[in-house]
Each structure stands twice: as C-alpha cells, then as structure tokens.
Design a protein around this motif. Structure first.
Motif, PDB file in Angstrom:
ATOM      1  N   LYS A 144      34.683 -20.035 -44.145  1.00 23.43           N
ATOM      2  CA  LYS A 144      34.776 -18.599 -44.431  1.00 23.43           C
ATOM      3  C   LYS A 144      34.663 -18.302 -45.923  1.00 23.43           C
ATOM      4  CE  LYS A 144      37.277 -14.762 -42.354  1.00 23.43           C
ATOM      5  NZ  LYS A 144      38.489 -14.371 -41.592  1.00 23.43           N
ATOM      6  N   LYS A 145      35.389 -19.078 -46.727  1.00 24.19           N
ATOM      7  CA  LYS A 145      35.371 -18.851 -48.172  1.00 24.19           C
ATOM      8  C   LYS A 145      34.009 -19.172 -48.769  1.00 24.19           C
ATOM      9  CE  LYS A 145      38.605 -20.208 -50.828  1.00 24.19           C
ATOM     10  NZ  LYS A 145      39.603 -21.113 -51.497  1.00 24.19           N
ATOM     11  N   THR A 146      33.375 -20.233 -48.293  1.00 24.46           N
ATOM     12  CA  THR A 146      32.084 -20.632 -48.850  1.00 24.46           C
ATOM     13  C   THR A 146      31.026 -19.582 -48.570  1.00 24.46           C
ATOM     14  OG1 THR A 146      32.704 -22.930 -48.426  1.00 24.46           O
ATOM     15  CG2 THR A 146      30.413 -22.500 -48.969  1.00 24.46           C
ATOM     16  N   ASN A 202      34.047 -23.713 -54.809  1.00 22.66           N
ATOM     17  CA  ASN A 202      34.828 -23.139 -53.730  1.00 22.66           C
ATOM     18  C   ASN A 202      36.165 -23.859 -53.553  1.00 22.66           C
ATOM     19  OD1 ASN A 202      35.400 -21.444 -51.572  1.00 22.66           O
ATOM     20  ND2 ASN A 202      34.481 -22.835 -50.090  1.00 22.66           N
ATOM     21  N   SER A 235      29.825 -27.979 -52.324  1.00 24.00           N
ATOM     22  CA  SER A 235      30.535 -26.714 -52.138  1.00 24.00           C
ATOM     23  C   SER A 235      31.891 -26.686 -52.839  1.00 24.00           C
ATOM     24  CB  SER A 235      30.702 -26.421 -50.644  1.00 24.00           C
ATOM     25  OG  SER A 235      31.374 -27.484 -49.993  1.00 24.00           O
ATOM     26  N   GLN A 236      32.537 -27.866 -53.002  1.00 21.55           N
ATOM     27  CA  GLN A 236      33.838 -27.897 -53.667  1.00 21.55           C
ATOM     28  C   GLN A 236      33.737 -27.494 -55.143  1.00 21.55           C
ATOM     29  OE1 GLN A 236      32.402 -30.346 -52.001  1.00 21.55           O
ATOM     30  NE2 GLN A 236      33.798 -31.306 -50.544  1.00 21.55           N
ATOM     31  N   GLU A 266      31.356 -16.424 -48.333  1.00 26.13           N
ATOM     32  CA  GLU A 266      31.518 -15.323 -49.282  1.00 26.13           C
ATOM     33  C   GLU A 266      31.087 -15.739 -50.690  1.00 26.13           C
ATOM     34  OE1 GLU A 266      32.308 -12.137 -48.574  1.00 26.13           O
ATOM     35  OE2 GLU A 266      32.087 -12.887 -46.507  1.00 26.13           O
ATOM     36  N   ALA A 267      31.425 -16.968 -51.066  1.00 32.56           N
ATOM     37  CA  ALA A 267      31.076 -17.441 -52.403  1.00 32.56           C
ATOM     38  C   ALA A 267      29.567 -17.548 -52.579  1.00 32.56           C
ATOM     39  CB  ALA A 267      31.729 -18.798 -52.656  1.00 32.56           C
ATOM     40  N   TYR A 273      32.971 -18.997 -62.450  1.00 31.84           N
ATOM     41  CA  TYR A 273      33.193 -17.554 -62.408  1.00 31.84           C
ATOM     42  C   TYR A 273      33.838 -17.025 -63.693  1.00 31.84           C
ATOM     43  CZ  TYR A 273      32.811 -18.815 -57.468  1.00 31.84           C
ATOM     44  OH  TYR A 273      32.406 -19.328 -56.271  1.00 31.84           O
ATOM     45  N   ARG A 306      36.799 -23.134 -60.774  1.00 33.28           N
ATOM     46  CA  ARG A 306      36.860 -21.720 -61.186  1.00 33.28           C
ATOM     47  C   ARG A 306      35.975 -21.424 -62.385  1.00 33.28           C
ATOM     48  NH1 ARG A 306      42.465 -22.587 -60.663  1.00 33.28           N
ATOM     49  NH2 ARG A 306      42.716 -22.354 -62.926  1.00 33.28           N
ATOM     50  N   GLU A 308      29.693 -24.330 -44.510  1.00 30.50           N
ATOM     51  CA  GLU A 308      29.917 -22.896 -44.426  1.00 30.50           C
ATOM     52  C   GLU A 308      31.230 -22.516 -43.753  1.00 30.50           C
ATOM     53  OE1 GLU A 308      25.946 -20.500 -44.608  1.00 30.50           O
ATOM     54  OE2 GLU A 308      25.876 -21.779 -42.846  1.00 30.50           O
ATOM     55  N   ARG A 338      40.276 -24.656 -55.503  1.00 32.41           N
ATOM     56  CA  ARG A 338      41.287 -23.992 -56.325  1.00 32.41           C
ATOM     57  C   ARG A 338      41.405 -24.612 -57.709  1.00 32.41           C
ATOM     58  NH1 ARG A 338      46.132 -23.707 -51.784  1.00 32.41           N
ATOM     59  NH2 ARG A 338      45.008 -22.419 -50.261  1.00 32.41           N
TER      60      ARG A 338
END
Length: 1008
Positions: free
Chosen positions: A229-231, A186, A182-183, A233-234, A196, A193, A227, A188
C-alpha cells in the motif's frame, strides 16, 4: 567465460507487445530546465544556475488511441481483451521464471528509445538480491545491445549518498536507467527519507523532484513483492509516463499485453524439465527398524536388486549402511541379528512398480523411509540424494563443457556456518553431513573409474571443503547471518563467497572455480538464479510463505556451456530436455510435491481453457502452410471431438491424456479427413489447453530404474560394418539461380498471400440508473442495446513507419537487392495488401519467401564427405535412463539391453524389429548423430542390419520429425528427408538404403 546472447523470437514478441501500445507517438525528445540550485562562490555570494535536462516526451496519443493499440496487441497475442483502460498507463507482461524477463525489459528500453525517443527509466525491485541481479544483467548485455542498437545505456544503483548521479540521469540525452529497491524510498530509516528532503549537498533540492521532472517510465520487477500500500503511493511521486510490470506471478494484472506462462515455457522448451525425487516418511514411531529404499536396479543380466539402507551391528556400535539386497535376503541376519528386523525377509522386488515387499507384509516404494526417523536423518538422506543426482548429471555434462551446480535451501544459517569465539569459521551440521556424504560417494565412484576417465581426474582435483559455499547476508565482521540483519561489505572470506555467488556469475560457471554446491537461506524467493543449477534441495520445514514455484524458479533457466552459449533448440544434435533437467529433492513424497506445484501453476493459468470438449473446438479458424483457412463449425467440432475420444486423446472428463501428448510430440495426431492438411494448426490450438496431468510438467526422478549400457551386439562384425558406412560426416553445397528464386517468390506471393480484413464492432448502449459512485467508476451503468460488426476495407492509417525491405531481409536472410526485385515484381493488388495490415503482411510474406527459398535450396543441394567421422563415444557420452514398464523396453537384438522409446509407435516398432528373424542387429541412434541440412539438423531414428541368405544388407530407417519457427512442420520433414537421401547416397554408394516408414510392415516392403 563470457555469456553470449542471441535474438529469440519470443523475447522480441514481448518487447514489441509493449512498444506497439504507443504506435503513432512522435519520435522526439523533450527538454526542460534543470535547476542546479545555489552555487556558493564566497562567504557572501551565491549564484543560482540552471542547465538543460532531457525528459520523456509526454504521450501525444489520446487515451482512446492507446487503448485501441493495447487491444490490437492483446488480440495478436491471443489474450483476453481488456474491458477498460486501467490508468494512464499500466501494462502487464507475464513471463515465466527463467525465460529472460530482465533481458526483455532492457531491450524494451532500447526499442522505446529508438521508436519514440524515450530515454528515462526507473527499475523498481523488491530486494537487494534482485537489484544486484539487474545491475549484473545490464553489465553482461552491454556489448550485445551495442551491436544491435549502436549505443549503450547509462545505468546506476540509487544511493542516497551519491546524488550527483541523479543530475547525470536528468541531463544526459541517451538511455538512462536508475535501479532502486523499494526499501530505498519506502522505509522509515533516515537514508530512505533523504529522497524526499531538501539536502544541502544537493543544492537545497529534493531528489524526488529532479527525478519526477524527467517523466520516467517505471519498470516494476516482481510487483507482487514490491507493491504494498505504501509503495503504491510512493511510486506516484515519481510522476511516471507509464508503468510496466514484469513477473511470472502477478497478483493483479493491468492491461496484460504479453503472456509466456509456465505451460508455454515448458511446451516451447524455454525452461528446464522438472524431475522430483520425493522422500516419503512412513511409520515414524520407532517401533519398526529403520529402512530407506533408495531405488531399484533392473538389468537383463540379473533379477531386480534393491538399494536399501538399514542399521547394522558392528564392533564399534550400530551404524546405518546402504547395500544392495535381493529376493530372500534376511535383514535380521544382514543387520547382525538386530531384533527390530525380525520378519524382514525380502519376498519380492518389483522393477515395474519400483517397490520392495517383505514377508511380514511391509511394502516400500522407492524414496520411502520408515522407522526411527528424526529430522537430521531425513536431511542426511536429502543431502545424499542431491549429491548423487549432481554427480550423475555432472558425469554426463562434463564432456559437453557444462558445469553443474546444486542449490540447498535452509532456514537457519547456523546449520551451515558457525563461528568460534575468535571468529574462525566452523561447519554447521548440514555442512558436516554434506562433507561426509560427498566423500563417500566420490570415493565410491573413483574406485570404479576407468584410467582414461577425465571426469574422475576432475573430481580428484576438487577439495570437498572448497566445493560448497554459502550465499547469506554478511554482518560487520564478515560473518554469514540470517537475512533479518542488514549486510555490510567487508574484506572477509565470507564476503568473497557472497560476491562469487551473487555478482560473479561467469566465474561460478567456470570449471576452474571449485564451488559446485551452494547453501542459501530459504528467504531467497526471487533475485539470484544461475542457468546451471541442476539440483535444488529444500532442507527446511514446509511452509506457506515460500511457494514451491518460487523455489523451483531458481533453477529453471536453460544452462550454458564453457563458451557462454545457451543450450537450447539451436544447438545441433541435442534435445533441450535431455540436457536441461532440474531435479528437486523434496522432503515429501513425489505425489505430494507434484500435486502442490501443479496446483500453484494452475492458479496462474486461470484464463487458460482446461478441457478439449466440443465447445473448445467450436468457431476456431485454422490456417495451414498454404494459407488455406478452415472454420470449425458445430458439425466439424463434433467430428473432431469424436476423433479425440476414439484415439484416447481425452479421458471421460475431456482432459487431455498422455497418448495425445506423445502423438503431438511426434506429429502423429489422428484427425478427421477435413483437417488433415491443418494438423499443425490443430496441435497449436490444443497446446493452449492446460492439463491437470501431473506427468506433463513434473516427472518422478525415481521412475528411472534402467540405465542403458552397451552389450555384445554393439561389437558384432555386422554392426561395426554398418557403423563404418554411416559414421562419415558430410558438408553440403547449394547452388541456385537467384533469378529463378525471385520468380518463384513472386508467383507464390501473388497466388498464396492472403491478408484478412481488420474487423470492428459497434455497440449502442444507454446509461441506466446509477446506484453508486463505484458503479459509475466501473462503467457498469451502460447497458448494450444493439451491436454491429463489420470489416475495415482498404488502407489502415498508422503513424508507424515500416522498413518493409529491412524487415523482410531480417526474416529471410536474403539481400536487399533480392527483396527489392521480389516486391517490385508482385502484382499491385498483392502489394496493396501491405496497407491493410503491415504486420501480418510482413509475417506471412516472409514465411512464403522462406518456403520457396527452402524448396529451391533443397533441389540444388549436394553432399560431400569430410575427413571427420562420428566416434562411438556418442553411444556412451550420455547416461540414458528409463523406467521398466514405461518407456524402457527390454530387447535382445539392440546394441543396448533396453530401448528407450518416445511413443507407442516406437515401442511397437522396436518389438517387431526384435522379433523378426530377418533382423540381425539394430540401434536407435543417439541424438548426437545428425545430418546437417539447410533447414536444421536431422537425427535419424533407426539403423538396422538385415540378414538375407547369409548376406548382410544394411538399411537406414527414419521416422521424420523436427520443426523450425519460420517453416511449417510438413515442409521441414520433406526437406530433411530429401537431404538424408542425398547424404546416404553419397557416403555409401547406395549400399545404405534410406526410407521413411510408419510401421514394420512398411519397412519390409522397402527391404524386399
């Protein structure tokens, strides 16, 4: 070594639970145009080009049809029916750690491709450790699935610098799997990045867009760690066709379709049994002398002896010494007259309670430590106890070809590994303690080893410095570091250790690899595990961030031998939980650890019934092997409940007792007359109850103070004569008429096959006033005014095509020709039952055919002696231990000084054998002694020599037991009893009598 895999029914059930949710989906692939971006052909010319890609075909079923499928799967698995469909679409699979969930979801991919043509998958994992473990699972199962499905999966780990693999993922028509932590999408960081971003090296495309066009199926491994919150959505950006979540500890469950929880896994012997060595610290003020009671030794040759560690004055100063003490020993004298031990005279050593009591009133239980205790002292005791358990287990399993591993959890890498200013490796304090304690324990064993002891030779070949290693993150210089720092690949020795432990599982399992003890950071929650971890020790402060269940989970998987074969119920001559035992060395008392672990397990079993009360039994439908059904009405529920009370199967609060579990293990549960033919169905029903009895799932390792050793009875002429009569191995031959088998199967199917009608429920509801949007979204505005139930008669329409003949061939082992003869011979109304419920028809028809096959085979079986015999080593190859006053019974006529019994019935039987003047000598036969039969290996219980008029008569007595998935328990017992009689008649010319008895009185009837 090469790990081997076998098809196991519980894993197949987990696969089908997901696949069947989409029954009716067409089996077709879907194409799309894959834009490959701009191809630069010169300074002023660029060409845009496209290729054909393959994506998962959209689900063509309606949401209602999918939801109906899900509810059918849930009903089939005895799960709570979901009140609504949660998204499009989310499925939950619960599988206990160590039962092969990675194998299951890989096989699910193959099955989904076979059934529906879906070939694009993304496996999302929470860490690099799990990512590497998943990749390894694909590698080692590749050949296994090739044999099953005739194809291989293309799999890769997502790397933002290797984007060409995404194009291959999208354009390949087969099974394609992207493994991603997931990293990687998801975080910074710049690399995260890139998924995307429109990238020049990816022809100005965004990787996420190409992936999303394939409509991938998401497999989320350990969602509770993935899972956030950010994951969440991603993950939506992948535009998944549907999502399946796999874990033993889900935080949230979406449409659960399969459950194999801790209770199921333990009862079915799919994971190791858990033993705990607790260490309880008492009186840490330092006012009392240091004492550690390691344990109590009990023997019929001497009074109980305590293994006690205390401080002693020597010429070089005061040091701690472990020695054996007896009643009346004075620690003041033994310590060299140290003042802190005044008054410490041993007044009693109690083998039944595992305690030592001193004249000053101090009492210690096994595992208690008191006095001047600092943390390092406690850690030394833990490390020593872990090594001791390791050596004991290793000595037993070495001759079975099973390598033993031990795992230490620590909270700071520096305590294991340090480096000097030149980067040279140095031992931390834990590594230093380990080497000191290991040398002492191994030297002690080698001093007493026999010249022919091959295990002793194995120990001599291993250097202590090479037998322990660490699994930690690695920095740029190849040094082990805490997991807060990102690991980098180097060519260092430490990286070799990382690769051995993390990636090269086969080499780690080999005897040629000296690493046997592994130190790892406590942050290792999920990811790395190894089937041959038999000891886990936590050298860290207790905290709430790492659950006990997560730590224990690293060692739950069933072990494998040097041939890569898993040691489970299919291996002849063993009990799974005799070999597969995980010992946890805890820095707290057994009671505390067991209570906390049990509490964590209980939290995951919220949908399990807890008590065997009248309400639990009421309205259950029981079916026996003859397909006879009994519904438990209120009268029968009350009668069954009263029977449980009378036989002490439940306590005052309706919790199941140990008496019930022992009776169930032996198939001896007492039931009302109306349910005697449904015994197995009742046992299966009660197995769904979760009991708070700690001893069921967690056992106290220190409650084993009796070790069985052969005595003079074993060498008596009478027993040696008996042994020579029964130690001959045999092989069986079966000759039967296929025509007769076909006729019997046809008759059995026509008379016994029953398929229940599928029921439905109609509810009439009205939409009442709505107070909020949330209430409407939850569907809470509808109030049911009327409901009606009924049955579906006749054919059930389904889009699934069943290979009925092929399925029955797989389940029965008969040829296609024989299955065709059976199916064409049954009545039309019998065959029409297939249309009512194809799945149930296949299951029940296969069971009936197997029963008739077994009966036919047994009636035609003959046994012939082979040139092989059982060696007397089977009496000594396993170290049998028990607890005095619990399962270890002191006896005088047995070949050991004690008998380890499994139930009250066995204890009573052994006592009566030992007291009988007619009995000369007897033995409870080891599990390694067995008779091969077509329905599984059979291990008789008792070999007995009776004396009558100074003439020795030999009889063989067995309490029947055993079970197989495809046959009912009673059928198995009858078949094995028949085979045992044939076997003993053949090898002994009837000089060995064989009988089945319930008690000693029945035995005497047979003898006389």
């Amino acid at each position: 070594m090469k790990l081997k895999f076998k098809i196991q029914q519980f894993q197949t059930d987990a696969v089908n639970a997901v696949v069947d949710c989409f029954a009716g989906q067409p089996n077709e692939q879907s194409l799309f145009t894959l834009d490959m971006g701009q191809l630069n052909s010169g300074p002023q010319l660029s060409i845009s080009y496209e290729v054909t890609g393959f994506r998962n075909r959209p689900i063509e079923l309606t949401p209602g049809e999918v939801f109906d499928n899900i509810k059918k799967v849930q009903a089939r698995g005895g799960l709570k029916i979901s009140p609504k469909l949660e998204g499009k679409y989310n499925l939950t699979v619960e599988m206990e750690t160590g039962t092969g969930k990675t194998y299951v979801y890989i096989k699910t991919m193959f099955e989904l491709f076979k059934r529906y043509g879906w070939g694009k998958y993304i496996v999302v994992v929470p860490s690099i450790a799990i990512r590497e473990g998943v990749k390894k699972a694909f590698e080692i199962t590749e050949e296994h699935f090739m044999e099953q499905y005739g194809r291989k999966a293309r799999y890769f780990i997502y790397n933002s610098r290797q984007l060409h693999k995404i194009d291959q993922f999208a354009s390949d028509p087969g099974i394609n799997v992207m493994i991603i932590n997931s990293q990687a999408f998801n975080a910074r960081g710049k690399d995260a990045r890139r998924i995307y971003m429109e990238l020049d090296e990816f022809q100005s495309r965004m990787p996420i867009d190409v992936i999303a066009q394939t409509n991938p199926i998401l497999i989320i491994d350990e969602p509770q760690s993935v899972e956030g919150k950010k994951t969440v959505e991603a993950l939506k950006l992948f535009k998944p066709l549907f999502t399946v979540r796999y874990s033993a500890t889900h935080r949230r469950e979406y449409n659960k379709v399969y459950r194999l929880d801790a209770l199921d896994a333990y009862n079915k012997k799919l994971v190791k049994k858990i033993n705990v060595k607790g260490i309880a610290v008492k009186g840490t003020t330092g006012t009392d002398g240091y004492l550690y009671l390691e344990g109590i030794d009990v023997s019929q040759k001497h009074y109980p002896i305590a293994r006690l560690e205390f401080e002693k004055r020597t010429r070089s100063g005061i040091r701690r010494e472990l020695r054996r003490v007896s009643a009346n020993d004075n620690l003041y004298e033994l310590s060299g007259y140290l003042e802190q031990y005044k008054g410490y005279v041993v007044s009693e050593i109690n083998g039944a309670k595992n305690t030592i009591e001193f004249a000053n009133g101090v009492t210690l239980s096994a595992g208690d430590v008191q006095g001047d205790i600092n943390e390092l002292t406690l850690r030394r005791i833990q490390i020593r106890e872990t090594i001791k358990s390791h050596l004991e287990k290793e000595r037993d399993l070495f001759y079975r070809g099973i390598k033993v591993l031990s795992l230490f959890f620590i909270d700071e890498v520096a305590k294991y590994r340090q480096y000097d200013e030149n980067g040279n490796k140095l031992n931390g304090e834990y590594a230093q303690i380990f080497e000191e304690e290991y040398r002492l324990l191994v030297e002690d064993y080698l001093r007493n080893a026999d010249e022919k002891d091959r295990y002793a030779d194995y120990l001599r070949q291993i250097d202590v410095e090479k037998t322990h290693n660490g699994y930690f993150a690695i920095d740029k210089q190849g040094r082990m570091i805490d997991p807060k720092v990102k690991a980098r690949e180097t060519d260092s020795e430490d990286e070799d250790a990382y690769n051995l432990i993390m990636k090269d599982k086969e080499r780690l399992l080999s005897f040629s690899e000296p690493t046997r003890f592994i130190f790892s950071h406590s942050a290792l929650k999920e990811g790395w595990d190894n089937p041959n971890v038999f000891q886990i020790c936590t050298l860290k402060h207790s905290d709430s961030t790492i659950k006990k269940r997560q730590e224990v989970g690293r060692g739950l998987r069933l072990c494998v031998n040097q041939d890569g074969e898993r040691i489970d119920d299919s291996v002849p001559g063993i009990d799974v939980h005799d070999v597969n035992v995980l010992t946890v060395v805890a820095s707290e008392s057994y009671e505390t650890f067991a209570r906390e672990l049990q509490k964590e397990i209980a939290e995951t079993l919220s949908d399990r019934p807890r008590k065997a009360d009248i309400q639990f039994f009421l309205d259950n439908l029981l079916t026996n092997e003859r397909e006879e059904k009994v519904r438990i009405d209120e009268r029968l529920a009350r009668k069954l409940y009263q029977t449980f009370v009378k036989n002490n199967y439940i306590d005052e609060e309706d919790n199941l007792t140990e008496d019930y579990y022992q009776a169930a293990e032996k198939g001896e549960v007492v039931l009302p007359e109306e349910l005697k033919d449904h015994k197995q169905a009742v046992i299966e029903l009660v197995s769904t109850i979760y009991s708070e009895t700690v001893a069921r799932l967690v056992h106290n390792e220190r409650n084993r103070n009796v070790e069985l050793k052969l005595n003079d009875n074993f060498y008596k002429e009478e027993f040696q004569k008996l042994w020579k009569k029964i130690n001959v191995k045999t092989a069986y031959t079966v000759k039967f008429d296929t025509k007769e088998l076909v006729e019997r199967c046809i008759n059995a199917l026509d008379t016994r096959l029953k398929i229940a009608d599928i029921s439905y429920q109609i509810k009439d509801g009205v939409l009442e006033a709505i107070d909020s949007k949330e209430q409407l979204e939850k569907g809470e505005g509808f109030i049911v005014k009327e409901s009606q139930t009924g049955k579906v008669h006749g054919k059930v329409t389904s889009g699934v095509r069943y290979d009925l003949i092929g399925k029955l061939m797989d389940e029965t082992g008969l040829t296609r020709k024989t299955i065709v003869k059976i199916l064409t011979g049954i009545k039309q109304e019998t065959f029409d039952l297939f249309k009512k419920n194809p799945e149930e028809f296949i299951i029940k028809a296969a069971r009936i055919i197997n029963e008739e096959k077994a009966t036919t085979i047994i009636e035609r079986i003959t046994y012939d002696p082979t040139s092989e015999t059982y060696d007397t080593d089977i009496f000594t190859e396993n170290t049998l231990k028990g607890m005095l006053g619990d399962d270890a019974l002191p006896v005088s006529k047995h070949v050991y000084d004690y008998v380890i019994t499994d139930s009250n019935t066995e204890r009573k039987f052994a006592r009566e054998l030992d007291a009988s003047k007619e009995v000369c000598v007897y033995a409870k036969l080891p599990r390694g002694f067995f008779i091969p039969t077509p329905v599984g290996n059979y291990n008789p219980d008792w070999a007995i020599v009776f004396e009558e008029n100074k003439v020795k008569h030999v009889y063989f007595i067995a309490e029947t037991k055993g079970s197989m998935d495809s046959l009912e328990l009673r059928k198995i017992e009858e078949a094995k009893i028949h085979c045992a009689r044939k076997h003993f008649e053949r090898i002994s010319n009837n000089s060995v009598k064989y009988g089945v008895v319930q008690n000693y009185e029945k035995l005497l009837e047979i003898v006389s």
